[in-house]
Each structure stands twice: as C-alpha cells, then as structure tokens.
Enzyme design. Structure first.
Site, PDB file in Angstrom:
ATOM      1  CG  HIS A  18      15.236 -71.058 -10.485  1.00 41.67           C
ATOM      2  ND1 HIS A  18      16.566 -71.010 -10.843  1.00 41.67           N
ATOM      3  CD2 HIS A  18      14.847 -72.343 -10.656  1.00 41.67           C
ATOM      4  CE1 HIS A  18      16.962 -72.205 -11.208  1.00 41.67           C
ATOM      5  NE2 HIS A  18      15.938 -73.039 -11.116  1.00 41.67           N
ATOM      6  CE  LYS A  42      20.053 -81.265 -12.385  1.00 44.13           C
ATOM      7  NZ  LYS A  42      19.224 -80.062 -12.287  1.00 44.13           N
ATOM      8  NE  ARG A  91      13.088 -75.721 -17.757  1.00 44.34           N
ATOM      9  CZ  ARG A  91      14.239 -76.304 -17.525  1.00 44.34           C
ATOM     10  NH1 ARG A  91      15.328 -75.589 -17.432  1.00 44.34           N
ATOM     11  NH2 ARG A  91      14.334 -77.598 -17.391  1.00 44.34           N
ATOM     12  CB  SER A 129      20.867 -73.777 -13.286  1.00 45.61           C
ATOM     13  OG  SER A 129      19.896 -73.203 -12.459  1.00 45.61           O
TER      14      SER A 129
END
Length: 170
Positions: A18, A42, A91, A129
């Site tokens: 990040h 989430k 990514r 994460s």
C-alpha cells in the site's frame, strides 16, 4: 487547480505494498486522500479508527497525504473533495478483472472522475493484508511486509486476543 486524487481501500492493515502505491501517487498529485472504506464483505481485524491511526503514523512524512474514512459510493466522496482521480493499485493480472468492473461502474456513476492504476513494485506483488494477518497470527516474521508501527499493532492485537481467550480469524 490542484490535482486531487483519492486512494481507497480497507487497509486492514496497511502494508508496504500500500505504501508503495501511496508514495508514488503522492508524487503525481497535489493532494492525496487515503480513504478507509468499510468493506461489508470483509470482517476487519482493526476498527476504522485504528486503521486511520496506523495510516496517519506511517504516512506522516508525506505532506500532501490526508487520511479519512467514508461509507457509501466512492465517487460521491471523490466529488465531495473535488478529486479528479481515483488511484487503484494492481498486484497481478488477477486484480485487473475486479478493478476493471469497479472502474467501469464508477465511470457510469460519474464520468468526470478518472481511475489510474499503479502497478505495485514487484517485491510486493504477492502481498495482501490477509496474508500479513495470517502470518502474524501464527507468530511469523512480518517486519519486511509492514512498517514497525503496524507490526507492533498486529502483535498486540493477537497477543491481547490470546490473553482474552478469543480466536481472531483473518
């Protein structure tokens, strides 16, 4: 006119991946809002306030970064801060399809706001994460994945939880 961008995410927690995106975007835009969004799909480990605090700690040396939170449509938030752009990190190719759907929907909602994709540095292409939380939960080394402040917060969170007899899921 100031060049303003919004960089949204759950940041649960913020990682070096990040920070790579944030640092690079901050060089291009005059103001960069890091916006912590509540993702209803989430279950976060850190509260919104804890995530904002961690982001503030690790971005304090980037003068044009502002940290905020928001619930609702991102384009509404972006419009409210007069942002011309949304920054999204990529990514891998697997991220692209999802990001393209979100970008297309945002364009339908507000075609004045552009989305810019920034590929993360190769050394962070595997990093998420979720992976960081899983490794930290089992006592693995995360110092190369997150800043010291985040590592401390993760270790404390999992240590406190063990003391309280809770099983935190990532």
């Amino acid at each position: 006119m100031a060049r303003v961008a919004v960089c949204p995410g759950s940041f649960d927690p913020i990682t070096y991946g990040h920070l790579d995106i944030i640092t690079r975007a901050a060089k291009v835009f005059d103001e960069l809002y890091i916006v912590v969004l509540n993702n209803s799909s989430k279950q976060p480990l850190f509260s919104v306030e804890e995530r904002m605090d961690l982001i503030n700690q690790v971005t304090k040396r980037i003068p044009n970064v502002k940290v905020d939170s928001f619930q609702g449509l991102l384009v509404d938030y972006a419009d409210g801060v007069h942002a011309q752009a949304i920054i999204r990190g990529l990514r891998a190719v697997s991220d692209f399809e999802y990001e393209m759907q979100i970008t297309s929907m945002n364009r339908v909602l507000d075609d004045k706001i552009e989305t810019f994709f920034i590929m993360t540095n190769n050394q962070y292409s595997f990093l998420s994460s979720s992976i960081v939380k899983e490794v930290a939960r089992y006592g693995g080394k995360i110092s190369e994945l997150v800043p010291d402040e985040v590592e401390e917060a993760l270790l404390k969170k999992f240590d406190d939880d063990k003391k309280n007899g809770n099983d935190l899921r990532c």
